[in-house]
Design an enzyme around this catalytic site. Sequence first.
Site, PDB file in Angstrom:
ATOM      1  N   ASP A  13       0.841  -1.090   0.130  1.00  0.00           N
ATOM      2  CA  ASP A  13      -0.013   0.022  -0.028  1.00  0.00           C
ATOM      3  C   ASP A  13       0.839   1.374  -0.095  1.00  0.00           C
ATOM      4  O   ASP A  13       0.519   2.241   0.680  1.00  0.00           O
ATOM      5  CB  ASP A  13      -0.834  -0.173   1.073  1.00  0.00           C
ATOM      6  CG  ASP A  13      -1.748  -1.173   1.374  1.00  0.00           C
ATOM      7  OD1 ASP A  13      -2.398  -1.671   0.336  1.00  0.00           O
ATOM      8  OD2 ASP A  13      -1.710  -1.760   2.227  1.00  0.00           O
ATOM      9  N   HIS A  41      -4.435  -1.495  -5.757  1.00  0.00           N
ATOM     10  CA  HIS A  41      -3.900  -0.262  -6.065  1.00  0.00           C
ATOM     11  C   HIS A  41      -4.850   0.692  -6.566  1.00  0.00           C
ATOM     12  O   HIS A  41      -5.807   0.406  -7.739  1.00  0.00           O
ATOM     13  CB  HIS A  41      -2.478  -0.285  -6.956  1.00  0.00           C
ATOM     14  CG  HIS A  41      -2.540  -0.937  -8.120  1.00  0.00           C
ATOM     15  ND1 HIS A  41      -2.079  -2.461  -8.020  1.00  0.00           N
ATOM     16  CD2 HIS A  41      -2.807  -0.791  -9.147  1.00  0.00           C
ATOM     17  CE1 HIS A  41      -2.362  -2.784  -9.107  1.00  0.00           C
ATOM     18  NE2 HIS A  41      -2.427  -1.690  -9.929  1.00  0.00           N
TER      19      HIS A  41
END
Length: 428
Positions: A13, A41
Amino acid sequence: MPAIVLVGAQWGDEGKGKATDALGARVDYVVKFNGGNNAGHTVVVGDEKYALHLLPSGILTPGVTPVIGNGVVVDLSVLFEEIDALTARGVDCSKLLLSASAHVIAPYHRVLDQVTERFLGSRKIGTTGRGIGPTYADKINRIGIRVQDLFDESILRQKVEGALDQKNHLLLKVYNRRAVSVDETVENLLSFRDRIAPMVTDVSLELSRALDRDEIVLFEGGQATMLDIDHGTYPYVTSSNATAAGACTGAGIPPNRVDRIVAVVKAYTTRVGEGPFPTELLDADGEKLRQDGGEFGTTTGRPRRTGWYDAVISRYSARINGVTDFVLTKLDTLTGWERIPVCVAYDVDGVRHDEIPMSQSDFHHAKPIYEFFDGWTEDITGARSMEDLPKNAQAYVEALEAISGSRISAVGVGPDREQTVVRHDLLG
């Protein structure tokens, strides 16, 4: 410089999608080489926000050929959900290539993933429940299903029968769940055969020829270094090699074709799931970072654990991956803090550790040793050069560069594609 590998330097992340997208217009291929739809994402293009889980983020850039390599495990239902959603929004997905050697997530892999986590209870790993681990386990046990198997129904059925002989016994006798039907599984997998046919290819050969033509190939890693099956915080890791070396095995290219290795790192640290996290904040400061940074999983929606920047991990990632450049993201999230701590080493039972402890027990007991930096209050989202940043923000970036093991070549100051301070050309 035809080949560049992009990986996460922390626990995922970090904003790899933004970094990939920023490079995308200048590359010819973007290759996903590991993982599956367990990592998401988000890429922001203008007013449009795209959440991707399985497709390479290069699919959003016209002219780029997006590729799914042999190291990826593919849930075909998710693949076409993403393709159909993007197509409906006007994104051309027709150039997508899929390795014939990639392994396929079958319905029984998802079932096993979910029931195993429930069975483990407090000892759970914290998986996303999407069948990633069980699919990789079948790959290692040599009973996996590959994309190419969908084009020979007899082989497909034979493999499904062999896998379910074992798994149904486990489901019935250990987990008290109903058996999975061979016929239904085969029918489910065959339903995707015609749609994947145009995209299936020998990815290794395709990429080798592209590199021979001096085309630029970007290899996009899923998850991150600290989740790597070998080099992460085992057992709280993913099931694939998420470090730069995984690009070679996961796409079928030799190491000597890779020219640059870029690692993406947040200006602070986050983690999803279980496992050690030395700088974790369990107080109001942690909640502020979570809210200001929008730290909720793209794939699961669950809140991410938050903490301060950990230079020990950055140095480790630089060494393990051979990082040539860092991309620092989410610097804007730190705007408004009076003082910003940075972990420069660990204290383990009174002993200073400048590197990650070897043992899992020591890592769990590691306490951060902090240095403190002055914060800033100015809005930095419009900055496009280092000179545009407040002096304290500049000093923070320069300090992280000095203690993290490699140069910081770009700094993210917002979610949009243009909100990036470029210090060094990543392809130059």
